[in-house]
Design a protein around this motif. Structure first.
Motif, PDB file in Angstrom:
ATOM      1  N   LEU A 125      34.051  -8.959   7.260  1.00  0.00           N
ATOM      2  CA  LEU A 125      34.181  -7.740   8.062  1.00  0.00           C
ATOM      3  C   LEU A 125      33.930  -6.496   7.215  1.00  0.00           C
ATOM      4  N   LEU A 126      34.511  -6.449   6.001  1.00  0.00           N
ATOM      5  CA  LEU A 126      34.306  -5.294   5.127  1.00  0.00           C
ATOM      6  C   LEU A 126      32.843  -5.142   4.748  1.00  0.00           C
ATOM      7  N   VAL A 127      32.217  -6.258   4.375  1.00  0.00           N
ATOM      8  CA  VAL A 127      30.811  -6.189   3.967  1.00  0.00           C
ATOM      9  C   VAL A 127      29.920  -5.828   5.153  1.00  0.00           C
ATOM     10  N   THR A 128      30.224  -6.357   6.331  1.00  0.00           N
ATOM     11  CA  THR A 128      29.411  -6.043   7.515  1.00  0.00           C
ATOM     12  C   THR A 128      29.472  -4.561   7.857  1.00  0.00           C
ATOM     13  N   VAL A 129      30.670  -3.986   7.784  1.00  0.00           N
ATOM     14  CA  VAL A 129      30.806  -2.541   8.036  1.00  0.00           C
ATOM     15  C   VAL A 129      30.021  -1.749   6.996  1.00  0.00           C
ATOM     16  N   ALA A 130      30.132  -2.145   5.717  1.00  0.00           N
ATOM     17  CA  ALA A 130      29.407  -1.430   4.665  1.00  0.00           C
ATOM     18  C   ALA A 130      27.903  -1.585   4.839  1.00  0.00           C
ATOM     19  N   ASP A 131      27.443  -2.771   5.213  1.00  0.00           N
ATOM     20  CA  ASP A 131      26.002  -2.973   5.411  1.00  0.00           C
ATOM     21  C   ASP A 131      25.486  -2.150   6.582  1.00  0.00           C
ATOM     22  N   THR A 132      26.278  -2.086   7.654  1.00  0.00           N
ATOM     23  CA  THR A 132      25.845  -1.306   8.817  1.00  0.00           C
ATOM     24  C   THR A 132      25.759   0.182   8.480  1.00  0.00           C
ATOM     25  N   VAL A 133      26.770   0.692   7.774  1.00  0.00           N
ATOM     26  CA  VAL A 133      26.741   2.097   7.342  1.00  0.00           C
ATOM     27  C   VAL A 133      25.561   2.347   6.419  1.00  0.00           C
ATOM     28  N   GLY A 134      25.321   1.404   5.519  1.00  0.00           N
ATOM     29  CA  GLY A 134      24.186   1.559   4.615  1.00  0.00           C
ATOM     30  C   GLY A 134      22.854   1.584   5.347  1.00  0.00           C
ATOM     31  N   ALA A 135      22.725   0.737   6.382  1.00  0.00           N
ATOM     32  CA  ALA A 135      21.474   0.742   7.150  1.00  0.00           C
ATOM     33  C   ALA A 135      21.265   2.071   7.863  1.00  0.00           C
ATOM     34  N   ILE A 136      22.346   2.648   8.370  1.00  0.00           N
ATOM     35  CA  ILE A 136      22.232   3.953   9.048  1.00  0.00           C
ATOM     36  C   ILE A 136      21.867   5.036   8.037  1.00  0.00           C
ATOM     37  N   LEU A 137      22.481   5.036   6.862  1.00  0.00           N
ATOM     38  CA  LEU A 137      22.165   6.042   5.854  1.00  0.00           C
ATOM     39  C   LEU A 137      20.741   5.891   5.336  1.00  0.00           C
ATOM     40  N   LEU A 138      20.241   4.673   5.282  1.00  0.00           N
ATOM     41  CA  LEU A 138      18.876   4.466   4.787  1.00  0.00           C
ATOM     42  C   LEU A 138      17.832   5.074   5.707  1.00  0.00           C
ATOM     43  N   THR A 139      18.159   5.272   6.967  1.00  0.00           N
ATOM     44  CA  THR A 139      17.183   5.911   7.863  1.00  0.00           C
ATOM     45  C   THR A 139      16.881   7.338   7.430  1.00  0.00           C
ATOM     46  N   GLN A 140      17.784   7.949   6.649  1.00  0.00           N
ATOM     47  CA  GLN A 140      17.572   9.320   6.172  1.00  0.00           C
ATOM     48  C   GLN A 140      17.114   9.353   4.727  1.00  0.00           C
TER      49      GLN A 140
END
Length: 484
Positions: A125-140
């Motif tokens: 769960l922790l890694v999934t949340v971090a990966d999702t946030v990272g994917a959103i930040l990578l769009t910028q």
């Protein structure tokens, strides 16, 4: 030795040439003896890998070696040490992300892998949340074009490690849920995919499914083996219990003759007392008549009980074990018939020498007399079965208050074919212990240094019931209990 006598033995050879039965298989796996080769480290790791751990245990918690139990932590630490700097460097250099965000995402995406050893679902769960946030930040990010998105290569490797831990610990329902959530996140993020990027959502979905399926199947194999071992343990306990009950029922059938004889004598004496002793007062005659009536009623109850104890296949009866209906009408054997038993064993090819003390036949009461015969019979049957051709010595002596029985056989002859280990009927040592407990005596059995086996029993000449009451359930001193 008759086939029926051989059939009643319930022990098998196990490592000792002249020994009796082998050790039973416990629920956790087979017992390793001195002759069993030690498992290799890789085999131990494979066994630990497919042994399921409970929710409160880390992976490999049931491994035999300390370094094997520490191995999951070492592997997780190596992945963290290798992925953490790589993630920070790739996010900052290749994707052009700010250094602070790169460091925060690197820690959030890799450090929870250490938690996966003991708590894989929270770590996922922790890694999934971090990966999702990272994917959103990578769009910028400035240099995201031309690179994998939404999951970077480091994210894919970390997720596969997590899914391997999940597959070895969690249920199938949890694994399916993890797989579907991973696919759903990739599908949702696909609507926000930056231009000129390579989508890795399907790659993680496929690879994750393969890892979850393989590790889940491995865990399922461990669960199945554990359930089989537990069922074998339960079946073994039930078989031992059934064997004990069968042996006790057989002893009860045989003792019926002994008790019925005495009750019949009481009935005859009570009925004939007015004729043998004329001139008795009327109250005394009525008392004798009541005694005779009670004895006849007791005999009737015993016959009804014997009918219940008879085996449904017709092998029951007071002489059960002596052969069918004919055995039921035969008199119960005793110490006086040991010579015939030994001669029959010698004719079967087993060299046996009998040493019978003078007066032993007359000294033993009926219960002890029958128990002594059956103990020698079982011991000789075991010797024939498990140490064919071995010289065997039978000694029966009597002192002031007990009968001493000793049966010793050497190792099996080199050219003899020893019966392979199997379940047996289970009445060998079990039957001896019950006979000894019946009379309140002691039993000592065990292998000899030369590969032979000994059976030593002490049967008190006093009242069996009284002796049993004094000794309780500890009257048996069986040094080889695990062999029964």
């Amino acid at each position: 030795m008759s086939d029926d006598a051989r059939e009643r033995t319930g022990v098998r050879t196990g490592g000792q040439p002249g020994g009796r039965p082998g050790r039973r298989t416990p629920a956790r796996g087979p017992t390793r003896t001195a002759d069993t080769p030690k498992p290799r480290p890789l085999a131990q790791l494979a066994a630990a890998l497919r042994t399921p751990a409970t929710a409160a245990q880390p992976l490999f918690a049931q491994a035999p070696k300390a370094w094997q139990r520490a191995l999951p932590y070492l592997v997780a630490g190596l992945f963290v040490v290798s992925l953490l700097p790589t993630t920070i460097a790739v996010l900052a250099g290749d994707y052009g992300m700010d250094g602070g965000w790169s460091g925060a995402l690197g820690v959030a995406q890799t450090v929870p892998l250490l938690l996966a050893v003991t708590r894989p679902v929270p770590a996922w769960l922790l890694v999934t949340v971090a990966d999702t946030v990272g994917a959103i930040l990578l769009t910028q990010a400035d240099k995201v074009a031309g690179h994998p998105w939404p999951w970077t290569p480091m994210v894919i490797v970390g997720n596969l490690v997590l899914m391997a831990c999940l597959g070895l610990r969690e249920s199938v329902r949890t694994l399916v849920g993890v797989w579907l959530v991973t696919g759903a996140l990739g599908a949702v993020l696909g609507f926000f995919q930056p231009a000129d990027t390579m989508s890795t959502a399907a790659l993680l979905f496929v690879l994750g499914g393969v890892v979850l399926a393989l590790t889940g199947a491995l865990r399922g194999l461990g669960d199945a083996r554990q359930r089989i071992a537990e069922q074998e343990s339960i079946s073994e306990a039930e078989r031992s219990r059934r064997t004990l009950l069968e042996e006790r029922a057989r002893i009860a059938r045989e003792l019926h003759d002994v008790v019925a004889h005495h009750m019949s004598v009481i009935t005859v004496q009570a009925d004939s007392a007015p004729y043998r002793l004329p001139g008795m007062p009327e109250p005394v005659q009525q008392e004798f008549a009541a005694i005779a009536a009670s004895a006849r009623e007791s005999l009737g109850e015993m016959r009804r009980l014997l009918t219940v104890l008879r085996a449904p296949d017709g092998r029951g009866g007071a002489g059960a074990g002596d052969g069918g209906a004919g055995g039921a009408r035969a008199p119960q054997p005793g110490i006086g018939r040991l010579q015939q038993l030994v001669e029959a064993t010698v004719r079967a090819g087993q060299p046996v020498v009998l040493s019978l003390a003078a007066g032993a036949v007359q000294a033993a009461p009926p219960a002890v007399d029958l128990s002594a015969y059956r103990i020698v019979q079982e011991a000789l049957a075991n010797a024939v079965r498990h140490a064919p051709g071995a010289p065997t010595r039978v000694s029966v002596t009597v002192d002031d208050d007990e009968v001493l029985i000793l049966v010793v056989n050497g190792p099996a002859a080199r050219d003899a074919v020893v019966e392979p280990e199997g379940p047996g009927t289970g009445h060998g040592l079990v039957g001896m212990r019950e006979r000894v407990r019946l009379t309140g005596g002691t039993l000592d059995t065990g292998p000899l240094p030369d590969g032979g086996f000994r059976v030593a029993a002490r049967l008190p000449l006093g009242s069996g019931g009284a002796a049993a009451g004094r000794h309780g359930t500890n009257g048996t001193n069986d040094t080889d209990k695990e062999r029964s």
